[in-house]
Design an enzyme around this catalytic site. Structure first.
Site, short mmCIF file in Angstrom:
data_model
loop_
_atom_site.label_atom_id
_atom_site.label_comp_id
_atom_site.label_asym_id
_atom_site.label_seq_id
_atom_site.Cartn_x
_atom_site.Cartn_y
_atom_site.Cartn_z
N PRO A 1 39.66 44.77 49.47
CA PRO A 1 38.46 45.34 49.08
C PRO A 1 37.33 44.39 49.16
O PRO A 1 37.18 43.75 47.94
CB PRO A 1 38.70 46.34 48.11
CG PRO A 1 39.81 45.62 47.07
CD PRO A 1 40.39 44.71 48.03
N ASP B 1 36.72 39.23 46.57
CA ASP B 1 37.71 40.15 46.43
C ASP B 1 37.61 41.12 45.23
O ASP B 1 37.93 40.69 44.16
CB ASP B 1 39.17 39.44 46.46
CG ASP B 1 40.17 40.51 46.54
OD1 ASP B 1 40.29 41.64 45.97
OD2 ASP B 1 41.23 40.03 46.83
N HIS B 2 37.24 42.28 45.60
CA HIS B 2 37.04 43.16 44.14
C HIS B 2 37.96 43.28 43.39
O HIS B 2 37.70 43.97 42.31
CB HIS B 2 36.26 44.58 44.66
CG HIS B 2 35.18 44.96 44.02
ND1 HIS B 2 35.31 44.72 42.42
CD2 HIS B 2 33.99 45.59 44.20
CE1 HIS B 2 34.04 45.34 42.23
NE2 HIS B 2 33.25 45.98 43.08
N ARG B 3 39.46 43.21 43.92
CA ARG B 3 40.53 43.40 42.91
C ARG B 3 40.41 42.36 41.79
O ARG B 3 40.87 42.57 40.77
CB ARG B 3 41.97 43.38 43.59
CG ARG B 3 42.08 44.07 44.87
CD ARG B 3 43.05 44.01 45.38
NE ARG B 3 43.06 42.68 46.33
CZ ARG B 3 44.02 42.44 47.16
NH1 ARG B 3 45.04 42.99 47.33
NH2 ARG B 3 43.72 41.26 47.71
N ALA B 4 39.66 41.12 42.18
CA ALA B 4 40.01 40.00 41.35
C ALA B 4 38.63 39.83 40.42
O ALA B 4 38.84 39.45 39.36
CB ALA B 4 40.30 38.73 42.08
#
Lengths: 86, 419, 322
Positions: free
Chosen positions: B219, B393-396
């Site tokens: 994402p 990376d929006h997860r990170a």
């Protein structure tokens, strides 16, 4: 060194940077970057190769004067003449 | 067969540079492997003696994970005479299976188990699992391939059984005349069947697989900021003015150095997303997107870009571009990047919102610096303005960290002499 | 081997069975004097007389119950229910009695009953007379369900059903009765086996009964597009020949299930689930279904056509899988 010789050596130098260069379709007055899809790294390498070939150092401020084959030939002809006179 | 990049599924052995019986140090180049993107010098990841070569150079495409050679892990052992029976059987030879690109290079154990299965690819979060058919998944497991890294040809991009079989046998080579453009100065001549067109096709497939995986799994968030480059460009012009053509710096080097230094301030953007979590990297290896003549792209690492001086960085950058275009990169360069930097400034693009190279965490993009009106101290003045972007990376990380990164980048570029 | 219609094949099988076994008889609405609502039993009254070709009142529960009683008493009755739509009135007899008595009697009381009925839509008979409820019956342990889709099967499966010790329901799609074909099988057909109607390597089209013709048509169209479809005719819904299905999936890796019935809770769902359970690793694509539209059957011809699976729907479903 006459102009034809300079021209041949410029094209030879350039084909070291752009292996697929075809001297027959290259327009002498056309912009090199546009015709050959070269980037600033390629262009710097071209200047370095010209330096090795002709023993002429192109100052950064003159880099813009080497935009086409014709322009390179003209610039180098003058530079070589000046060096011979000096 | 090492995985030289997250998108690699198979490769060919082009040449062995070490012979059986030779001692090998970690980092020595032992073979040249051709991937879909380039010829890559494969470095040993352990000390030892090359015991046996299992695969001779050929046009066969071998799946990642295929053992290529046996190295006994006895560092410093006297090379055995080629004819001698290996008596020192106490230490079984280790299969050369270079760990996954992103596995931290821990000290290798004395005995590496022979032919371990390749590590599972970076797993995907629930709900974002790659589309791989059950039959393809099963076959890929048998072949030790990562099906998620393949380009799927089924409906909705699903990886099918045929895609796996194709990857295992080597990508389809388009019939037709050999390509007109031979790759110049390649270490070895490609086989006759391996036309430039077929290589192009494989590179496209490799890029397609990596980029599709990225957009499928990562994402992305995108941030942009405008940087006034007047100070930096003036400094560069002045610096280059007094220098011979061989000593000059390209302005890209300033950007690379600043981008790398800014990562020190926001280390959350540097590293990988593996096993459902971010794994940050101490080292900053900037993957530089280099377009190849005739199409395609590689992004090998400028290692330790934050620690090198501008001159060193320029030297390495020049060398890297030259080798990338000649098709001779080192395996560590292909696997090491912890972040990617792309500059599309050469052709007048204003800004680039890049796709992250999985499993990296971020991509930094630069457009073209252009003279535009800018307000400085209350007055409108012409300034060379550059658009810098960050794909994260929006997860990170979240946008706030990303914003801090771009702010740091801007600040660093205002002090070029300190870079 | 003889060329005949589906209707004649069913009639021939009944005639042959009644000639061979005096315990076999036929009963149902209008089967005698009228010769059957679909003219299947035409001429049988003349040959076998009213004792063995029995017209019944319009009371499905009663005459199916009578058939069960006769079977319990040692006869081999064939009960014709005019259409599946009216079989709902006999559900209690079929589900609560025919299907359960062997079990509830500890094996002492078998019900060797054959029930034939017409099924399906496509004849502009609208919402109450176009059902495809075969899947409902296939849900019930204790009865066997077959769906002859060809002339040869119309004869062969009826003769095989008469060899079964337990109740068998034969669903004859009403659009098939006038279809012509070869009736060849002299040897008794084995009950409970699917048939490979067309070999192929790219996709398995799994169907039964009235949808077989449309599926074969679709396979021909697909072949013109370079897609080689394998067509499997289930023939028997209970027992279900999963072996043949899995063997096909092992080389095609893709399945489309075609039936006239509604999709929700239909028999296609059962086949799909069996494939997931038994052939998951063979799949290269999700199992697809082409089923009837989930509406009461429209009367208007274009609407009815749209509500039923057509060859172009099957072709489209395959294209989406490949």
């Amino acid at each position: 060194m006459n102009e034809t010789e300079i021209r041949d050596r410029v094209i030879k130098t350039l084909s070291g940077i752009v292996p697929e260069l075809d001297p027959h379709t290259l327009k002498p007055a056309g912009n090199l970057r546009d015709q050959l899809d070269i980037d600033s790294m390629d262009f710097l390498n071209f200047l370095i190769a010209l330096h090795q070939e002709f023993k002429i150092d192109v100052p950064e401020s003159d880099a813009g004067k080497l935009g086409s084959i014709d322009a390179c030939v003209e610039y180098l002809t003058q530079a070589l003449r000046q060096r011979a006179q000096a | 067969m090492p995985r030289l990049g997250a998108d690699m599924t198979a490769g060919k052995v082009v040449k062995w540079l070490k012979q059986p019986g030779e001692s090998i140090k970690r980092g020595d180049i032992i073979a040249i492997v051709e991937t879909d993107k380039a010829n890559v010098d494969v470095e040993s990841f352990i000390d030892g003696v090359l015991e046996k070569i299992l695969v001779q150079p050929s046009d066969d495409r071998l799946a990642v994970g295929t053992p290529l050679a046996l190295i006994s892990a006895e560092a410093g052992a006297a090379p055995a005479a080629p004819t001698a029976t290996p008596t020192a059987a106490a230490v079984p030879p280790a299969a050369v299976v270079v760990p996954e690109a992103v596995t931290p290079a821990a000290a290798p154990p004395a005995v590496v188990p022979a032919a371990p299965s390749p590590k599972k690819p970076a797993p995907t979060v629930a709900g974002a699992r790659a589309r791989v058919s059950p039959a393809a998944r099963k076959r890929a497991l048998e072949l030790q391939l990562d099906p998620a890294a393949l380009a799927g040809t089924g409906p909705q991009g699903r990886v099918t059984l045929a895609d796996v079989e194709r990857a295992a046998q080597g990508a389809p080579t388009q019939p037709g005349p050999a390509g007109p453009v031979a790759v110049k100065e390649a270490p070895t001549q490609p086989g006759p069947a391996d036309s430039a067109a077929a290589r192009q096709l494989r590179m496209r497939e490799a890029i397609a697989a990596a980029m599709a995986r990225s957009k499928r799994e990562i994402p992305h968030y995108y941030l942009a900021c405008t940087i006034d480059m007047k100070t930096a460009l003036d400094w560069l012009t002045e610096r280059n003015a007094g220098r011979a053509v061989t000593e000059r710096l390209l302005y890209a080097v300033l950007l690379i150095k600043a981008a790398a230094l800014a990562l020190r301030e926001v280390p959350e953007l540097n590293g990988f997303w593996i096993d459902n979590r971010a794994q940050h990297s101490e080292a900053i290896h900037a993957g530089i997107a280099i377009s190849l003549r005739g199409g395609g792209l590689v992004a090998p690492a400028l290692r330790h870009a934050d620690r090198l001086s501008l001159d060193e960085l320029m030297r390495d950058f020049q060398d890297l571009v030259k080798r990338a275009r000649a098709g001779s990169l080192k395996s560590s360069e292909v696997t090491d990047p912890t972040v990617t930097i792309t500059s599309l400034g050469e052709r007048g693009v204003d800004s680039v919102f890049g796709i992250i190279t999985p499993p990296q965490l971020a991509l930094v993009g630069f457009g073209t610096p252009r003279e535009r009106p800018w307000v400085v101290d209350g007055a409108v003045v012409p300034r060379p303005l550059l658009s810098a972007t960050l794909s994260g990376d929006h997860r990170a990380t979240d946008g706030h960290r990303g914003a801090l990164y771009l702010a740091a980048l801007d600040r660093l570029l205002q002090q070029p002499e300190a870079l | 081997m003889a060329k005949m219609t589906y209707r004649e094949a069913v009639r021939d099988a009944m005639r042959e069975a009644m000639r061979a076994d005096p315990l076999v008889f036929l009963m149902g609405e209008d089967v005698g004097k009228y010769g059957g609502a679909f003219a299947v039993s035409h001429g049988l009254l003349e040959e076998f007389g009213p004792q063995r070709i029995r017209d019944t009142p319009l009371s499905e529960s009663t005459f199916v119950g009578a058939g069960i009683g006769a079977a319990l008493g040692g006869m081999r009755p064939i009960v014709e229910i005019m259409t599946i739509n009216f079989s709902l009135l006999a559900l209690d007899q079929i589900v609560n009695n025919a299907a359960t008595l062997r079990h509830m009697s500890g094996g002492q009381l078998g019900v060797p009953l054959v029930i034939r009925m017409a099924t399906g839509g496509g004849r502009q008979l609208a919402a109450q007379h176009s059902h495809s409820l075969e899947g409902w019956y296939a849900h019930i342990p204790g009865i066997k369900v077959a769906t002859p889709a060809t002339v040869a099967d119309a004869r062969g499966l009826l003769l095989a059903a008469l060899q079964e010790p337990d109740p068998v329901i034969l669903f004859e799609h009403a659009t098939l009765y006038s279809q012509e074909g070869e009736s060849e099988d002299e040897t008794p057909m084995q009950f409970g086996r699917a048939a490979l109607r067309r070999p192929g390597k790219d996709v398995s089209l799994i169907t039964y009964g009235g949808a077989l013709g449309k599926t074969m048509n679709a396979a021909t169209q697909l072949a013109e597009q370079g897609v080689e479809a394998e067509v499997i005719d289930l023939r028997s819904l209970r027992p279900l020949d999963t072996e043949t299905i899995f063997a096909s999936l092992a080389h095609t890796h893709r399945a489309v299930i075609i039936e006239e019935a509604w999709k929700s809770g239909g028999f296609a769902a059962e086949v799909s689930a069996r494939i997931m359970e038994g052939a998951f690793d063979a799949l290269d694509a999700p199992v697809a279904r082409v089923c009837g539209a989930e509406v009461p059957m429209p009367y208007a011809q274009p609407l009815e056509r749209a509500a039923l699976p057509q060859p172009e729907d099957i072709v489209k479903a395959v294209q989406e899988l490949i």
